[in-house]
Enzyme design. Sequence first.
Site, PDB file in Angstrom:
ATOM      1  CD  GLU A  22      -2.698  -1.311   2.503  1.00 58.17           C
ATOM      2  OE1 GLU A  22      -3.579  -2.163   2.466  1.00 58.17           O
ATOM      3  OE2 GLU A  22      -2.585  -0.486   3.438  1.00 58.17           O
ATOM      4  CB  CYS A  57       3.259   7.400   3.228  1.00 57.83           C
ATOM      5  SG  CYS A  57       3.742   6.180   4.427  1.00 57.83           S
ATOM      6  CB  CYS A 109       7.839  -5.293   8.447  1.00 60.63           C
ATOM      7  SG  CYS A 109       9.351  -4.717   9.257  1.00 60.63           S
ATOM      8  CB  CYS A 126       7.291  -2.845  15.939  1.00 63.85           C
ATOM      9  SG  CYS A 126       8.946  -2.514  15.321  1.00 63.85           S
ATOM     10  CB  CYS A 179       3.837  -2.043  13.577  1.00 62.56           C
ATOM     11  SG  CYS A 179       3.910  -1.867  11.790  1.00 62.56           S
ATOM     12  CB  CYS A 207       1.203   6.064  11.345  1.00 61.28           C
ATOM     13  SG  CYS A 207       2.242   7.284  10.698  1.00 61.28           S
TER      14      CYS A 207
HETATM   15  N1  SAH Z   1       9.901   0.279   9.323  1.00 59.66           N
HETATM   16  C1  SAH Z   1      10.067   1.670   9.352  1.00 59.66           C
HETATM   17  C2  SAH Z   1       9.118   2.424   8.452  1.00 59.66           C
HETATM   18  C3  SAH Z   1       7.697   1.994   8.415  1.00 59.66           C
HETATM   19  S1  SAH Z   1       6.759   2.247   9.876  1.00 59.66           S
HETATM   20  C4  SAH Z   1       9.999   2.178  10.774  1.00 59.66           C
HETATM   21  O1  SAH Z   1       9.606   1.436  11.661  1.00 59.66           O
HETATM   22  O2  SAH Z   1      10.373   3.328  10.987  1.00 59.66           O
HETATM   23  C5  SAH Z   1       6.442   3.997   9.798  1.00 59.66           C
HETATM   24  C6  SAH Z   1       6.096   4.631  11.148  1.00 59.66           C
HETATM   25  O3  SAH Z   1       4.774   4.242  11.596  1.00 59.66           O
HETATM   26  C7  SAH Z   1       7.050   4.219  12.248  1.00 59.66           C
HETATM   27  O4  SAH Z   1       7.444   5.283  13.048  1.00 59.66           O
HETATM   28  C8  SAH Z   1       6.192   3.262  13.020  1.00 59.66           C
HETATM   29  O5  SAH Z   1       6.689   3.080  14.283  1.00 59.66           O
HETATM   30  C9  SAH Z   1       4.838   3.919  12.955  1.00 59.66           C
HETATM   31  N2  SAH Z   1       3.747   3.024  13.369  1.00 59.66           N
HETATM   32  C10 SAH Z   1       3.714   1.678  13.258  1.00 59.66           C
HETATM   33  N3  SAH Z   1       2.549   1.190  13.748  1.00 59.66           N
HETATM   34  C11 SAH Z   1       1.847   2.250  14.207  1.00 59.66           C
HETATM   35  C12 SAH Z   1       0.552   2.380  14.813  1.00 59.66           C
HETATM   36  N4  SAH Z   1      -0.234   1.337  15.017  1.00 59.66           N
HETATM   37  N5  SAH Z   1       0.134   3.617  15.131  1.00 59.66           N
HETATM   38  C13 SAH Z   1       0.912   4.699  14.879  1.00 59.66           C
HETATM   39  N6  SAH Z   1       2.132   4.625  14.302  1.00 59.66           N
HETATM   40  C14 SAH Z   1       2.606   3.415  13.966  1.00 59.66           C
HETATM   41 FE1  SF4 Z   2       8.463  -3.098  10.605  1.00 61.13          FE
HETATM   42 FE2  SF4 Z   2       6.259  -1.920  11.527  1.00 61.13          FE
HETATM   43 FE3  SF4 Z   2       8.419  -2.168  13.091  1.00 61.13          FE
HETATM   44 FE4  SF4 Z   2       8.461  -0.444  11.004  1.00 61.13          FE
HETATM   45  S1  SF4 Z   2       7.141  -0.323  12.813  1.00 61.13           S
HETATM   46  S2  SF4 Z   2      10.049  -1.937  11.614  1.00 61.13           S
HETATM   47  S3  SF4 Z   2       7.182  -1.595   9.531  1.00 61.13           S
HETATM   48  S4  SF4 Z   2       7.173  -3.859  12.262  1.00 61.13           S
END
Ligand code: SAH
Ligand code: SF4
Length: 357
Positions: free
Chosen positions: A93, A106, A113, A117, A120, A338
């Site tokens: 996406e 974006c 991934c 995390c 996420c 995000c």
């Molecule tokens: N993997 C990279 C880029 C993709 S995530 C990274 O982690 O930076 C992009 C941003 O969205 C990151 O800062 C991530 O922590 C944030 N993000 C992930 N899940 C989220 C959520 N459920 N609510 C708000 N931000 C989130």
């Molecule tokens: Fe991967 Fe989501 Fe963690 Fe970014 S925030 S590194 S996309 S698992």
Amino acid sequence: MQSKINLLNLNQKALDEFFKKLGEKSYRTKQIMKWIYKDQVFDFDQMLNLSKKLREQLKEISCIEFPSVVSKSHALDGVIKWVVELGGENHVEMVYIPEKDRGTLCISSQVGCALACTFCSTGYQGFNRNLSTAEIIAQVLIANLHLNPAGKRISNVVFMGMGEPMLNEEAVYSACDLLMDDLSFGLSRRRVTISSSGVVPALERMSERVPVSLAISLHAPNNTLRDELVPINKKYPIEALMKACDVYLNAGTQERHILFEYVMLKGVNDSSEHAQQLAQLLKGVSAKVNLIPFNPFSESEYQTSSIKTVENFQNILFSKGIRTMTRRTRGEDVDAACGQLAGKVKDKTKRTHARRD
Ligand code: SAH
Ligand code: SF4
């Protein structure tokens, strides 16, 4: 038969080499980049300033190929989300976020991934594969094709969609080259941002290789909590991450700063004490903090911090002289905010099942 070379995989340097091998002069690079990126013409037959012989040759050995768009959704606030199909049951996406003075796209760098995390949605999908440069660049081309007729422009590109860009270095670097090249997208280095959760060795290489802006997904001010929220912290703890940030800040000739992203999770990382620790960690660092309201998704049990808690957190950082802003959530009615990007990932890691059981 050898498969055709997708020209969208080649940055200017690679195109120069490609044409050199064909016995062509280097001005062919300029011509083809103009057709693709400025004129948005993808059919070799229409590239009339190339000789007929070269056009035929290009058709035989190369192509300009895009993934197809599966769906396009418009949120009430003007955000647009596209889902594109990458074959093998994989979808990624990308999201366009219009603002008063700019339009940010974006984009995704991986199908899923592997870093998992805990807050996420992409992380929950597991991981399938890296995107090629062509698949990354095609996201920008596709969005432009949809936006330009409506008079809209992409002024900024951020690698904040699906995936960890620093685990797909080469493809991401070539894509950054194309984003910043005047012959293609011509964005200034301040308008291209790599967001990373902290793959330390890659961040050190990136600091020298591409002069783009950097966002670090910090989310916790100490190792115990970060180990839990951002598991890659167990491999590259905060001390190592801050050293890599230092390498980035001291590389290049222009002044640099880093945007630290911090998702606000109710009762988890949002206390006054966490704010104090964060201020201490960032003391003396050329930093800006971006507090992100947590965007919920079905598999997650976290909750969004209250506005009051976020304000209190922000005020503590302010009082310590740290530049801080709170990100406004956009596009959540089409799951484009995000961390809500889930695409469709044919998970190869089997983690999805392990976590849900
Ligand atoms: N993997 C990279 C880029 C993709 S995530 C990274 O982690 O930076 C992009 C941003 O969205 C990151 O800062 C991530 O922590 C944030 N993000 C992930 N899940 C989220 C959520 N459920 N609510 C708000 N931000 C989130
Ligand atoms: Fe991967 Fe989501 Fe963690 Fe970014 S925030 S590194 S996309 S698992």
